[in-house]
Design an enzyme around this catalytic site. Structure first.
Site, PDB file in Angstrom:
ATOM      1  N   GLY A 189       0.861  -0.719   0.109  1.00  0.00           N
ATOM      2  CA  GLY A 189       0.028  -0.028   0.016  1.00  0.00           C
ATOM      3  C   GLY A 189       0.872   1.288   0.172  1.00  0.00           C
ATOM      4  N   CYS A 190       0.537   2.601   0.372  1.00  0.00           N
ATOM      5  CA  CYS A 190       1.219   4.040   0.096  1.00  0.00           C
ATOM      6  C   CYS A 190       2.730   3.575   1.372  1.00  0.00           C
ATOM      7  CB  CYS A 190       0.187   4.350   1.575  1.00  0.00           C
ATOM      8  SG  CYS A 190       1.066   6.112   2.085  1.00  0.00           S
ATOM      9  N   PHE A 191       3.444   3.753   0.352  1.00  0.00           N
ATOM     10  CA  PHE A 191       5.139   3.520   1.134  1.00  0.00           C
ATOM     11  C   PHE A 191       4.601   4.746   2.491  1.00  0.00           C
ATOM     12  CE2 PHE A 191       6.417   5.628  -3.083  1.00  0.00           C
ATOM     13  CZ  PHE A 191       6.626   7.283  -2.301  1.00  0.00           C
ATOM     14  N   CYS A 232      -0.820   7.023   8.355  1.00  0.00           N
ATOM     15  CA  CYS A 232      -1.646   7.164   7.235  1.00  0.00           C
ATOM     16  C   CYS A 232      -2.492   5.262   6.699  1.00  0.00           C
ATOM     17  CB  CYS A 232      -1.500   7.534   6.063  1.00  0.00           C
ATOM     18  SG  CYS A 232       0.296   6.320   4.850  1.00  0.00           S
TER      19      CYS A 232
END
Length: 160
Positions: free
Chosen positions: A9-11, A155
């Site tokens: 997902g979001c790094f 996040c």
């Protein structure tokens, strides 16, 4: 130092979790697994390059094992959602382990099988890819250590 590369997902969130591990000496956000002609954030974000957002983890094998890194990987994302983590949708957010050698491949496959057998995710299929590492492209400087620099909470959603 050894290297491991994960897409989950979001790094930004993935980087945050790996930075917390004793024995991890560096974590770099970047892109791997796609058309090497286009590797900037806007191109990768479009979902057309084939790259995944990844983190490249450097670690001291005397202090932390690849198996421990795999545990962190599995605990901090949902490996049952194809090309999606939370609100991040697209192949660039896929669940992927990029192995750097035969031993990493074997350990990654064994850990995935153990997760399946554990039935932690019930009847949901584990869609995580286990593929050879490809050329790593470091993400733009503003992505590196983003959450800490911007004093933001993770996040990333904890799915464990």
């Amino acid at each position: 130092m050894a290297q491991a590369t994960f897409g989950a997902g979001c790094f930004w969130g993935v980087e945050h979790f790996f930075r917390q591990i004793e024995g991890v000496t560096d974590v770099t956000c970047g892109y791997m697994g796609g058309n090497d002609k286009y590797t900037d954030y806007q191109s990768v974000k479009s979902g057309t390059t084939g790259h995944a957002e990844v983190v490249q983890v450097e670690y001291d094998e005397d202090k932390v094992s690849f198996e421990t890194l795999l545990t962190v990987f599995w605990q901090n994302h949902n490996p049952t959602t194809l090309n999606q983590q939370g609100g991040d949708i697209g192949s660039q957010y896929r669940s992927t382990i990029f192995f750097h050698d035969r031993i990493q491949k074997q350990q990654a496959e064994a850990s995935k099988l153990a997760l399946i057998k554990s039935e932690r995710w019930g009847l949901k299929q584990i869609v995580t890819e286990i593929v050879p590492a490809a050329r790593f492209h470091e993400a733009e400087a503003y992505h590196q250590n983003y959450l800490a620099k911007n004093e933001l909470p993770s996040c990333h959603i904890f799915y464990g």
